[in-house]
Design an enzyme around this catalytic site. Structure first.
Site, short mmCIF file in Angstrom:
data_model
loop_
_atom_site.label_atom_id
_atom_site.label_comp_id
_atom_site.label_asym_id
_atom_site.label_seq_id
_atom_site.Cartn_x
_atom_site.Cartn_y
_atom_site.Cartn_z
N GLU A 35 -9.04 -0.46 -2.61
CA GLU A 35 -9.20 0.99 -2.82
C GLU A 35 -8.00 1.77 -2.29
O GLU A 35 -8.14 2.86 -1.74
CB GLU A 35 -10.54 1.49 -2.25
CG GLU A 35 -11.69 0.87 -3.04
CD GLU A 35 -13.00 1.57 -2.92
OE1 GLU A 35 -13.01 2.81 -2.84
OE2 GLU A 35 -14.03 0.88 -2.94
N THR B 181 -3.90 0.60 -0.87
CA THR B 181 -3.31 -0.03 0.32
C THR B 181 -3.01 1.01 1.40
O THR B 181 -2.98 2.22 1.13
CB THR B 181 -1.97 -0.71 -0.05
OG1 THR B 181 -1.09 0.32 -0.52
CG2 THR B 181 -2.14 -1.77 -1.11
N GLU C 14 -0.22 1.62 2.50
CA GLU C 14 1.00 2.32 2.07
C GLU C 14 0.68 3.43 1.07
O GLU C 14 1.33 4.48 1.07
CB GLU C 14 1.99 1.30 1.47
CG GLU C 14 2.55 0.29 2.48
CD GLU C 14 1.55 -0.78 2.92
OE1 GLU C 14 0.50 -0.96 2.28
OE2 GLU C 14 1.82 -1.45 3.95
N1 CAA Z 1 -7.84 13.73 -7.54
C1 CAA Z 1 -7.65 14.28 -8.76
N2 CAA Z 1 -6.43 14.40 -9.35
C2 CAA Z 1 -5.37 13.94 -8.66
C3 CAA Z 1 -5.51 13.34 -7.38
C4 CAA Z 1 -6.79 13.25 -6.82
N3 CAA Z 1 -6.98 12.71 -5.62
N4 CAA Z 1 -4.28 12.97 -6.94
C5 CAA Z 1 -3.41 13.32 -7.91
N5 CAA Z 1 -4.08 13.91 -8.94
C6 CAA Z 1 -3.50 14.40 -10.18
C7 CAA Z 1 -2.15 15.08 -9.93
O1 CAA Z 1 -2.29 16.45 -9.68
C8 CAA Z 1 -1.42 14.81 -11.22
O2 CAA Z 1 -1.83 15.79 -12.17
P1 CAA Z 1 -0.76 16.47 -13.20
O3 CAA Z 1 -0.28 15.32 -14.04
O4 CAA Z 1 -1.56 17.46 -13.95
O5 CAA Z 1 0.31 17.05 -12.34
C9 CAA Z 1 -1.96 13.46 -11.68
O6 CAA Z 1 -3.24 13.28 -11.03
C10 CAA Z 1 -1.08 12.29 -11.31
O7 CAA Z 1 -0.86 12.37 -9.90
P2 CAA Z 1 0.42 11.75 -9.21
O8 CAA Z 1 1.66 12.19 -9.93
O9 CAA Z 1 0.32 12.03 -7.76
O10 CAA Z 1 0.20 10.21 -9.51
P3 CAA Z 1 1.10 8.96 -9.11
O11 CAA Z 1 1.31 8.16 -10.35
O12 CAA Z 1 2.28 9.39 -8.31
O13 CAA Z 1 0.14 8.04 -8.20
C11 CAA Z 1 -1.25 7.32 -6.41
C12 CAA Z 1 -0.75 8.47 -7.30
C13 CAA Z 1 -1.82 8.02 -5.19
C14 CAA Z 1 -0.21 6.34 -5.97
C15 CAA Z 1 -2.38 6.60 -7.19
O14 CAA Z 1 -1.82 5.85 -8.27
C16 CAA Z 1 -3.22 5.69 -6.33
O15 CAA Z 1 -4.11 6.16 -5.63
N6 CAA Z 1 -2.93 4.37 -6.37
C17 CAA Z 1 -3.76 3.39 -5.68
C18 CAA Z 1 -4.80 2.86 -6.61
C19 CAA Z 1 -5.97 2.29 -5.90
O16 CAA Z 1 -6.46 2.82 -4.90
N7 CAA Z 1 -6.50 1.19 -6.45
C20 CAA Z 1 -7.68 0.58 -5.93
C21 CAA Z 1 -8.56 0.15 -7.06
S1 CAA Z 1 -10.26 0.03 -6.74
C22 CAA Z 1 -10.51 -1.20 -5.64
O17 CAA Z 1 -9.64 -1.76 -5.06
C23 CAA Z 1 -11.94 -1.40 -5.33
C24 CAA Z 1 -12.52 -2.76 -5.34
O18 CAA Z 1 -12.59 -3.45 -6.32
C25 CAA Z 1 -13.19 -3.16 -4.13
#
Ligand code: CAA
Length: 381
Positions: free
Chosen positions: A365, A367, A369
């Site tokens: 969910e 890392t 980082e």
């Molecule tokens: N809520 C809603 N919208 C959001 C948001 C949030 N928390 N954070 C960003 N946004 C919006 C932004 O405003 C942006 O909107 P616009 O395009 O309109 O400007 C859009 O979403 C994209 O945002 P970013 O440009 O910030 O996105 P990014 O590509 O730079 O990446 C990141 C953001 C935080 C790195 C994200 O990709 C992320 O959280 N990555 C990690 C993924 C993750 O947690 N995976 C785990 C999978 S589930 C799991 O592991 C569970 C399991 O099986 C046990």
């Protein structure tokens, strides 16, 4: 500021605590060793109404707030992380998107089955080449004759291949605007032709939970399976992850607490140099430090839950809580193993499993980082 729990919250916490001790603790080691999915326990959790805690009562959910959900998750993780992640992934990742963005038809079709625990839901975001960079989704869905045709692959998907899994909600690229991917969410029911779940992974921990790779090959689902607005899928799933991180933070608190419980019990029983080892300052310092850190992490996690329940922005606090608690769980379980000495390294003692189960909390969910990236961005960096 009020640090007290309501009577309902205390009742729920105590009910789950009692259930975990009575039903989960006696079988947790065997389930882990035999890598057996806890079907019977999921059935009993369902009977207690614990498979849909935060969802509306009209669909069979518990109608409770996020803090109650976090308390329940904490108590399960205190005893067994495999059972706990099964509940957490089903609730805050699998079912939540349908609750938040489902149409009335989608909610009526899925929520009663999912909230009752008769069926489980999975969350299909991660792909072989889209992990931390979750927006790099390659799975595609094209509209053809009133149906979405899905092609692609997902990876590390919890609850996706059990005998009772009902569906997975996925992200897929449904088009391109000015070269940018338009990402949308779809509900894909298990059993749909062209949708296959691979063999379970051989993992370091969470051995009794179900985690698999998924593949979609010309998998057709009705156009009406679009979940939420077309093109909003990535943002929807980022929002889901924010809430999921509160659950995972509660898992970290619970696991650290479980490790501390075991360490204190062992230290009071084990004698060395003619005294209980709990009387030695070196052991006491470890126990005292970990207990103080658990309490701080617990309060941060509850704060994130309360912010969510108050309708405030909780992205920052959820990421801070996830970062803090994952590291704490790793440290607390390591110290608990250390206090157990050689016995901590053999599987008869729960801290051995706890240590293996802890590491994923700094990865899944999002890392550490990614949490740092989210936090730093929200602080204006
Ligand atoms: N809520 C809603 N919208 C959001 C948001 C949030 N928390 N954070 C960003 N946004 C919006 C932004 O405003 C942006 O909107 P616009 O395009 O309109 O400007 C859009 O979403 C994209 O945002 P970013 O440009 O910030 O996105 P990014 O590509 O730079 O990446 C990141 C953001 C935080 C790195 C994200 O990709 C992320 O959280 N990555 C990690 C993924 C993750 O947690 N995976 C785990 C999978 S589930 C799991 O592991 C569970 C399991 O099986 C046990």
């Amino acid at each position: 500021m009020n640090f007290g729990l309501t009577d309902e919250q205390r009742l729920l916490r105590d009910t789950v605590r009692d259930f975990a001790q009575r039903e989960v603790k006696p079988v947790a080691e065997e389930l882990d060793r035999t890598k057996s999915f806890p079907y019977e326990i999921v059935g009993k959790l369902a009977d207690l109404g614990l498979m849909g805690i935060p969802f509306p009562e009209e669909y069979g959910g518990g109608g409770a707030e996020t803090l109650s959900y976090a308390l329940a998750i904490e108590e399960l993780a205190r005893v067994d992380s495999s059972v706990c992640i099964t509940v957490a992934a089903h609730t805050s990742l699998g079912t939540m998107p349908i609750h938040l963005w489902g149409t009335d038809e989608q909610k009526s079709e899925w929520l009663p089955e999912l909230c009752s625990g008769r069926k489980l839901a999975a969350f299909g975001l991660t792909e072989p080449e889209a992990g931390s960079d979750a927006g790099a989704t390659r799975t595609t869905a094209e509209l053809d004759d009133g149906e979405w045709v899905v092609n692609g692959a997902k990876q590390f998907i919890t609850n996706s291949g059990t005998d009772v899994t009902g569906c997975v909600t996925i992200t897929a690229v449904t088009g391109r605007t000015n070269g940018n991917a338009e990402i949308s969410n779809l509900i894909v029911p298990n059993g749909t032709p062209g949708y296959e779940q691979g063999e379970p992974y051989r993992k370091m921990g969470w051995n009794a939970s179900d985690t698999r790779p998924l593949s979609f090959e010309d998998c057709r689902v009705p156009e009406a399976n679009l979940l939420g607005r077309r093109g909003e899928g990535f943002k929807q799933f980022l929002h889901i992850l924010d809430g999921g991180r509160i659950g995972v933070a509660a898992m970290g608190v619970g696991l650290a607490q479980g490790a501390l419980d075991e360490a204190i019990a062992y230290a009071k029983e084990r004698k060395a140099f003619g005294r209980q080892i709990s009387k030695f300052q070196a052991i006491q310092a470890k126990i005292a430090d970990i207990s103080a850190e658990i309490e701080a992490a617990r309060l941060l996690t509850y704060k994130a839950a309360l912010e969510k329940d108050a309708g405030e922005s909780f992205t920052l606090t959820a990421a801070q809580a996830k970062l803090k608690t994952g590291r704490l769980a790793v440290r607390a379980t390591e110290e608990a193993v250390q206090i157990h000495g050689g016995y901590g390294y053999i599987e008869e003692y729960p801290v051995c499993r706890f240590y293996r189960d802890a590491k994923i909390l700094t990865i899944g969910e999002g890392t550490d980082e990614v949490q740092q990236m989210v936090i730093a961005r929200l602080l204006g960096c």
